[in-house]
Design an enzyme around this catalytic site. Sequence first.
Site, short mmCIF file in Angstrom:
data_model
loop_
_atom_site.label_atom_id
_atom_site.label_comp_id
_atom_site.label_asym_id
_atom_site.label_seq_id
_atom_site.Cartn_x
_atom_site.Cartn_y
_atom_site.Cartn_z
N GLY A 172 -10.42 -3.51 -7.28
CA GLY A 172 -10.11 -2.79 -5.93
C GLY A 172 -8.28 -3.64 -5.65
CB VAL A 199 -14.47 1.89 -10.10
CG1 VAL A 199 -15.76 1.24 -10.04
CG2 VAL A 199 -13.33 0.17 -10.20
CD GLU A 224 -0.66 1.82 13.61
OE1 GLU A 224 -0.31 1.04 14.58
OE2 GLU A 224 -1.10 1.97 12.70
CB ALA A 252 -5.16 -5.24 6.95
CE LYS A 283 1.09 -1.69 13.38
NZ LYS A 283 -0.94 -2.08 13.39
#
Lengths: 406, 406
Positions: free
Chosen positions: A10, A81, A170, A317, A379
Amino acid sequence: MNKPSIVVLGAGYGGIMTTIKLQKIIGDNEADITLVNKHDYHYQTTWLHENAAGTLHHDRTRIPIKDVVDFNRVNFVQDTVESIDPDNKKVVLEDGELTYDYLVIGLGFESATFGIEGLKEHAFSINNINSARLIRDHIEYNFAQYNNEEGDRQDLVTIVVGGAGFTGIEFVGEVVNRVPELCQEYDVDPSKVRVINVEAGPTALAGFDEELVEYAMNRLEEKGVEFRLGTMLKKCTEDGIIVEKDDEQEEIKTKNIVWAAGVRGNSIVEESGFEVSRGRVPVRDDLRTPDYDDVFVAGDCAVLFNKETDKPYPPTAQIAMQMADTIGHNLKQLINGGEEFESFTPDIKGTVASLGHTDAIGVVFDDKKLYGRSASIMKKVIDNRYLVKLGGVGLLLKKGKLDMYR
Amino acid sequence: MNKPSIVVLGAGYGGIMTTIKLQKIIGDNEADITLVNKHDYHYQTTWLHENAAGTLHHDRTRIPIKDVVDFNRVNFVQDTVESIDPDNKKVVLEDGELTYDYLVIGLGFESATFGIEGLKEHAFSINNINSARLIRDHIEYNFAQYNNEEGDRQDLVTIVVGGAGFTGIEFVGEVVNRVPELCQEYDVDPSKVRVINVEAGPTALAGFDEELVEYAMNRLEEKGVEFRLGTMLKKCTEDGIIVEKDDEQEEIKTKNIVWAAGVRGNSIVEESGFEVSRGRVPVRDDLRTPDYDDVFVAGDCAVLFNKETDKPYPPTAQIAMQMADTIGHNLKQLINGGEEFESFTPDIKGTVASLGHTDAIGVVFDDKKLYGRSASIMKKVIDNRYLVKLGGVGLLLKKGKLDMYR
């Protein structure tokens, strides 16, 4: 002499940052590094809601892996995968197989549907570039149909978003900014359009500072978002959704359902026999799985508990990237027989939620609250900092959000 | 003293040019002029195939009626015509009624489906701004779905066009130029995409010069268009089309069917009791209907026979505009009790078919053949000339095709 092989599955935040860390700290003669990814690009999951709303092109969000990974040092395999066999140190791909000495699982998240009837068939999720682009096009297509249908088919221009967590908020923030553009492009009377957010919990952005949440909801409501808090999504159909509040059911007619109410770890991990909780592996402090000393997990497939609150850290993240650092360090120890393993401790520098364009809310440095433009700039600063970390100044200039006032 | 009232139905080429002619030659005290149109804009039907392919934005194709019609002179009614009652000199609109002393019918064309099963349900037609935009978005949406579906769903990226007449050929020319952009935008392997043109007749562009037709087909085939000539479209389904050639049937799987094989006059004309042939009124030489001295027909709702060949003239923009001139002149005669009626004689200056971007074929000045760039430039010159006629140099600068090399 056989070099050990490290395989990273990944190229999301966790996987790609681990790979980049490894190509820096592991010598050419120390180990072979292989990165496996479905696509030849990495993408910023935290920007996908903008692609889905159509306010940012998806090419801004994705980054060719070859631009940030050194293919002389890292063997890149573009493949999907299918399963992992940790007892035999093997990974089954769609078009082949790989063996490893050390494995890093960074296979990301998938939507959790909580068994809601019709959700899988009729709702869209903001999961990746393909699905985000499809949402953009799905909404546009329904707007295009509006003037080709008999009667006032408001369901075509009603957008329902399930979930008022980070992604849900968002996304409505972006989509409500996009509505005037859609109305102009497709000659639709703006008063016909509805943007509805359905949330089962009593508040939006659960866990966020209450003052900030109030600010966010007010701003979004001013722009036309209808919130339905404490409201359960019971069912999705061809024609819309059924919601329930205080034991009363209501149908909302819509052709645009976006589900943003829950994620879980990639189901490949669970299906491969790893111990999981909601699809996530409860990793050890050094980020290895409970049962395998040669398997690390990064990002959304891992779950870690905050010892002070006894709650799991959110799958962000920020944390995925920090994990990559720890995994890189610990892998180098393993390869060289060292014993100075690092324990992972998240360092949460702040959390900012965008409300579209130049509006946002956030908490930084533990307790400093930010609103509006300053939060929005913060941000963008965070996003830009990531790009520099990932691919240096060159990448920042190519993909960065450099206009702070848009 | 009552001024006579002139009502013009439709702001297509025939209707809008008649209105503009009338506002020039009829004095304020001679007659009241009313223009009725569904939308507040006129559009260039001959550009719609570009909007449908997504190579030209539909806002380039449409022109606000207020920009070219003087609303101090002409009473504009935005409404939809439902029926005409010529015996009582009345027009029924969706939201009201109008009476007239003189009527001009310019209600345009609609698709002829020839009773083909499933065509109405599953095929799209390039009829107006709304339907052209929907075709663009439909194709884009299917491309967006391709990477979200299991297996190799080539039907999503197969585009079938029924009819190799003018519109069919011009549309495949545009769409085949658009394919590389679509493939890039949606990450689709270009080798998966098919553009298929199905035509019942033995040749494309029937009636056009054979050499030019051969050039056109070769150029389009080089770009990837597959022609199926002498092939009947038998049926459209949810999954694709059934075609028949030499008594053999074949299924072509596709989610994108565009029907461009035939038009007829607006069915309101027939339903209102006018004598018609394929929905068109066989007008007298002065462009009035056979039965009513106070009703003129302009454009695609009228049919006129070429006395030399005994064939009907094709329903083109060129002829519609020329009709407007004659109708304007004859209306002025009627109002003033004059008797110098003009007979309409089309003056066909040339015919150019676009093959996309800078390629085209055409015949001008009776027998001069044009190919490629020169034909393409000629086409743009014709389009620009129309804009000047409609709205002067200002409109040319706003909407004209001024870059001859694109």
